[in-house]
Design an enzyme around this catalytic site. Structure first.
Site, short mmCIF file in Angstrom:
data_model
loop_
_atom_site.label_atom_id
_atom_site.label_comp_id
_atom_site.label_asym_id
_atom_site.label_seq_id
_atom_site.Cartn_x
_atom_site.Cartn_y
_atom_site.Cartn_z
N THR A 24 0.82 -1.21 0.00
CA THR A 24 0.00 0.00 0.00
C THR A 24 0.86 1.26 0.00
OG1 THR A 24 -1.49 1.27 1.43
CG2 THR A 24 -0.11 -0.31 2.53
N ASP A 25 0.27 2.36 -0.46
CA ASP A 25 0.97 3.65 -0.40
C ASP A 25 1.06 4.18 1.04
OD1 ASP A 25 -1.72 4.34 -0.04
OD2 ASP A 25 -1.75 5.91 -1.58
N GLU A 26 0.26 3.59 1.95
CA GLU A 26 0.20 4.14 3.31
C GLU A 26 1.53 3.97 4.05
OE1 GLU A 26 -3.47 3.45 5.38
OE2 GLU A 26 -4.55 3.13 3.50
N TYR A 70 -1.85 -0.45 10.95
CA TYR A 70 -1.96 -1.11 9.65
C TYR A 70 -0.75 -0.81 8.78
CZ TYR A 70 -3.28 -1.60 4.71
OH TYR A 70 -3.27 -1.89 3.36
N LYS A 117 2.28 -3.27 7.36
CA LYS A 117 2.56 -3.45 5.92
C LYS A 117 4.00 -3.02 5.62
CE LYS A 117 0.18 -4.60 2.98
NZ LYS A 117 -0.21 -5.93 2.41
#
Ligand code: NAD
Ligand code: TYD
Length: 356
Positions: free
Chosen positions: A132-134, A158, A162
């Site tokens: 993810t970009d997060e 989260y 990741k």
């Protein structure tokens, strides 16, 4: 064949449906069927021999070893994860277990499997990690979009889990030579997304005449990508990506949350008008998410330059298809809104005050 983890979730299921629509290569789908996994999504494949489903945990090394030895996949596409930021705030343990330990387990099993292959098979093998970009953190209004070189600054349990998994994947390439690929994608939307995420939650709440809970001022920005575009990008990276490389995937489509919610309301006003007036009357600003990242934006030039991928769907066409899909599939929505779903809604929204 290829092994897909988490193929009963939102993106994994769309990936499998799209893959088998264009290819006869068999998919072995390993999914634990947590609250987020739903085999109804794959009902059209029930009697299709090209889809082999195994209910199981990616943390179960013996099971993963057995599957790899039995089926000898040429690639692993790893979607399985705990994926919802709000849930990670309420209960981070599951995120560390599945996202970190689960990825570690798959990597170790893949390493042993890779070592058992002959030279040609080893050269062709790929482990594609869907991320993810997060992991990159939060951007200010004028900051440049995330490039693959951006330092990791995860802010939620989260995104931290990741980020940890991304680091493991990188290390397994550098240390053990495992042919890995990592994709970091922006927010997905589209058919079959569990109605805990922003867009499907707003659609199902609006249809039920329930409040549309917008966190804080609603001005947080996300970059939205239609799910089939993400799936197409993953197929490109799997087919032609360079092992060890990272590819950022995004929609070139930054929007504030409030604009998203107003847009969904306007579409519903057109497609399913309410006798009580515009669905926008249901918009309710509620207490913000703790640590809420302000803005994400993806610089997707590398995947375009190197692999020729660009999103095909515009936001206007994608959101219209999405709203229409939820209108056309009330049974799917009813099926996933089980007792566990209602418990989650009470836990996340029950104690969240209305913002001034
Ligand atoms: P999802 O929550 O809809 O689905 C996750 C799937 O993984 C479910 O089917 C669930 O049953 C399965 N799963 C969970 N724990 C498991 C375990 N221990 N063993 C086996 N299966 C397990 O998630 P999604 O939105 O489809 O996201 C898929 C991947 O894409 C995730 O890795 C996520 O981090 C990443 N991603 C998602 C988005 C997004 O906007 N949804 C954006 C970028 C990246
Ligand atoms: P979400 O779909 O949970 O994705 P992510 O947090 O991974 O980006 O949320 C998207 C945006 O919408 C995020 O800024 C939080 C906001 N949001 C709301 O305002 N209300 C809600 O009920 C939800 C679920 C999200």
């Amino acid at each position: 064949m290829i092994l897909v983890s988490g193929g009963a979730g939102f993106i994994g299921a769309n990936f499998i449906l799209d893959w088998l629509a264009g290819d006869d290569e068999i998919i072995l789908n390993l999914d634990l069927l947590t609250y987020a996994g739903n085999l109804e999504t794959l009902a059209s494949l029930r009697d299709d021999p090209r889809h082999v489903f195994v209910q199981g945990d990616i943390c179960d090394r013996a099971l993963v070893d057995r599957l790899l030895a039995t089926y000898r996949p040429r690639a692993i596409v790893h979607f399985a994860a705990e994926s919802h930021v709000d849930r990670s705030i309420h209960g981070p343990g599951d995120f560390v277990r599945t996202n970190v330990e689960g990825t570690f387990t798959l990597l170790e099993a893949a390493r042993a499997h890779h070592a058992s292959l002959d030279a040609a098979e080893q050269a062709a093998f790929r482990f594609l990690h869907v991320s993810t970009d997060e992991v990159y953190g939060s951007l200010g209004t004028d900051d440049p979009a995330f490039a693959e070189t951006k330092a990791y600054e995860p802010n939620s349990p989260y995104s931290a889990s990741k980020a940890a998994s991304d680091h493991l994947v990188r290390a397994w390439h550098h240390t053990y030579g495992l042919p890995v690929l990592t994709t970091n994608c922006s927010n997905n939307y589209g058919p079959r997304q569990f109605p805990e995420k922003l867009i499907p939650l707003m659609i199902v709440n609006a249809l039920a005449g329930k409040p549309l809970p917008v966190y804080g001022d609603g001005l947080n920005v996300r970059d939205w990508l239609y799910v089939t575009d993400h799936c197409a990008a993953i197929r490109e990276v799997l087919a032609r990506g360079t092992p060890g490389e990272i590819y950022n995937i995004g929609g070139w489509n930054e929007k504030t949350n409030i604009d998203i919610v107003r847009g969904v309301c306007a579409l519903l006003d057109e497609l399913r008008p309410s006798a009580d007036g515009s669905h926008a009357r249901l918009i309710t600003h509620v207490t913000d998410r703790p640590g809420h990242d302000r803005r994400y934006a993806i610089d997707a030039r590398k995947i375009e330059r190197e692999l020729g991928w660009r999103p095909a769907e515009t936001f206007d066409s994608g959101i219209r298809k999405t709203v229409q899909w939820y209108l056309d599939n009330p049974q799917w929505v009813a099926d996933v809104q089980s007792g566990a779903y209602r418990d989650w809604v009470a836990a996340n929204y029950g104690t969240r005050g209305q913002a001034a």
